[in-house]
Scaffold this active site. Sequence first.
Site, PDB file in Angstrom:
ATOM      1  N   ASP A   9      22.171  38.044   7.813  1.00 34.68           N
ATOM      2  CA  ASP A   9      23.069  36.991   8.294  1.00 34.68           C
ATOM      3  C   ASP A   9      24.253  37.002   7.328  1.00 34.68           C
ATOM      4  OD1 ASP A   9      24.407  34.653   8.887  1.00 34.68           O
ATOM      5  OD2 ASP A   9      22.768  33.310   8.314  1.00 34.68           O
ATOM      6  N   LYS A  71      34.990  36.490   5.837  1.00 33.34           N
ATOM      7  CA  LYS A  71      34.563  36.631   7.233  1.00 33.34           C
ATOM      8  C   LYS A  71      35.646  36.147   8.201  1.00 33.34           C
ATOM      9  CE  LYS A  71      30.632  35.345  10.158  1.00 33.34           C
ATOM     10  NZ  LYS A  71      29.332  34.659  10.137  1.00 33.34           N
ATOM     11  N   ASP A 174      24.951  24.980  15.455  1.00 30.44           N
ATOM     12  CA  ASP A 174      24.963  25.581  14.118  1.00 30.44           C
ATOM     13  C   ASP A 174      25.979  24.858  13.234  1.00 30.44           C
ATOM     14  OD1 ASP A 174      25.276  27.145  11.875  1.00 30.44           O
ATOM     15  OD2 ASP A 174      25.459  29.045  12.947  1.00 30.44           O
TER      16      ASP A 174
END
Lengths: 619, 179
Positions: A9, A71, A174
Amino acid sequence: MKEKIIGIDLGTTNSCAAVLEGGSPEIITNAEGERITPSVVAFSESGERLVGRLAKRQAITNPQNTIASIKREMGTDHRVKITLDGKTSDYSPEQISAMVLQKLKADAEAHLGGKVTKAVITVPAYFNDSQRQATKDAGAIAGLEVTRIINEPTAAALAYGLDKDHEQTILVYDLGGGTFDVSILEIGDGVFDVLATDGDTRLGGDDFDQRVIDWLAEEFRKDTGIDLSQDASAMQRLKDAAESAKKELSSRMETTINLPYITADASGPKHMEMKLSRAKFEAMIDDLLQRTINVVDATLRESGKDSTTIDQVVLVGGSTRIPKVQELISSRIPGKINREINPDEVVAAGAAIQGGVLAGEVDEIVLLDVTPLTLSIETLGGIATPLIERNTTIPTEKSKTFTTAEDNQPAVQVHVVQGERKMASDNKSLGTFQLAGIPPAPRGIPQIDVTFNIDADGILHVTAKDKATSKSASITIQDSSRLDDSEIERMRKEAEAHADEDKEKAELIEVRNQADQLIYAAEKALSDLGEKVDSAKRSDVEDHVRQLRDKLSQDAGLDELKAAMENLSKVSQEIAQQAYQETQQASGQGEDATTASSTDDAASEDDGEYIDAEYDEQA
Amino acid sequence: MSAKEKKKIKKNPEESTSTDIPVEGTSGTEMELRTTVDRLQRLQAEFENYKKRAQRESAVFADRIEDRVILDFLPLYDNLQRAFHAMSSNHDMDTFVAGIEQIFAQFQQVLEAKDVRPIDAIDQIFNPEWHEAMLSVPSDAAKNTVIEEFMPGYLRNERVLRPSKVSVSQGPQSKEDSE
């Protein structure tokens, strides 16, 4: 042995790696002993490359050469410029991500004790092709063949095994440290389809902490007139305290923030002591949570689904531990909420499962079932004595030795039940059979082995065997694990709801059984010892036996029973002692007397291998 | 006797497995295969059950360790209570401080016994292995030197228990330093 494919992840703030071991995902601890690794990379002045916790610790001293949240730049032509010794180098987001992946790879190799060359990496569902390709490239730079890129929500659903259920719609919520995502997936035949995804890239747990910090600083200013925001040391302490208060409020209704010597003014040192209730905290973050719910609504609209058509919700990210989050979601969506797996690790766990499937590991290991509920037999007083606890992987076999409840009992009745309740009658009856032909013997003497053997198909064979005669009887129960989910859930909930009352009931019965055993032993001792006991002592014992018997027949409570038992056991011990001394003087053998004095111990020894529970005679 | 026998049964569960009773119409090889598969499955199930048990046991173990650590610190708590109790009847500040100092020394002893050592920070070269930078400020101290400690850090058995939270010098403020 086949090469392992690890699951990664690769997160915006933190990353996590897992691997399938023995059919279930295990989180890989990093070199620092932590289960998650900050996604931060730094180049120190000496040219050393730091990744993870260490990079994060030095970020403030070296902001130009420290890179966090790379990211967000994946798939763009963003370049990270690093200047060391006057020389400037350019790094692509892929290269920086590769450095994080390299650390995860090295930690995984240390954990597994071998080379790791393949990985499944997760990405947000909204990542486009170039972002996915960039992630793949990052893997390649790190020396990892990325066997598959999967969506984070898909990984979370895999971790809960939702692909194995029937066709259904799932909402994945999430809420991480700094980002928030909602995805709606449709699963059919093991294929995941992302119907819609939305989110807020600047919303997460850090914002909740900030609200608490602001509140603490403001209250303190109102109290003392001192502005803590200029005091770096005090602010650091506030930040730590706010975060731990937030965590504490997930399991408690109120917490106290206690920071002695937080600062000082002319009048002396100042301390902070502040109470924060869960309700107050929830009010502080209410607008933030409402924003997440608005995103949920928007995503539902976009997917063309109605909240009532969502079968399951999966919670991901540490902030979903906040009870209010769960409450808000369940008030909005009636589907089942999955939150049993650590929400910080669930995505990596799902990626590891995908890795196991791709490595062929999952095919190789036949997936074994578990017993959904505890399997027990009924023992004296109607108690359910477990042989196989729930969640035990099958096939398996367990044995226990039991004995008789009455003198010269010719047969025992074996009643097999399923469920979590303490009393057999509250559980589901699976079957019953009899083992007859037990030779006459005092109670407690015969040894009857009961064996539960469940094969891989969930068929339960129960055998009872008298050790003395080797006579045995058995039963085969076909559907021990074939309950449907709702029935299992119902039985579990029922057990939970009745837990206290069941425990009390079972305790009372156990004590009653012990009382009965004590009477039996005392009377046996009296008759065995005969004239060795003087008449005063004898009538004393008989008196106490009568009293205890009365209590039993009057259905007396626990305390009364225990008191009467204590009295009886005291006088029985006295006669045993007396007899023992006499026999010693006469240098005879004192076996019977010891039996009498040790009965109390034997009766209370209820959790050993040789359990003292007995069968009721029902022949 | 009985306990021993039972242990034997537990260790060799396949001994009494009823699945190895031959089924009519199966050949020897087929039978053998069936037995092997059953044995493999049981071994795998046993491994999974072992893992579950190990997990449960390690949780219990962790809890027990925590108990022991708490026990080591309870005397300090008791002594603090004594100090406050004494203070309520005797308001002599010197006696109170002397008592607190002794409790502090006792605290240090407990930490030392557990091999907990403070991390050197002030005037040291900043090292992210031990230090966590909270601030970076211009100062007369050499660049990258720790100039203030907000919260002390500790090592235990050479591992970092908690890094010290520090302020780090950027060096004297002048535009064209380094290079």
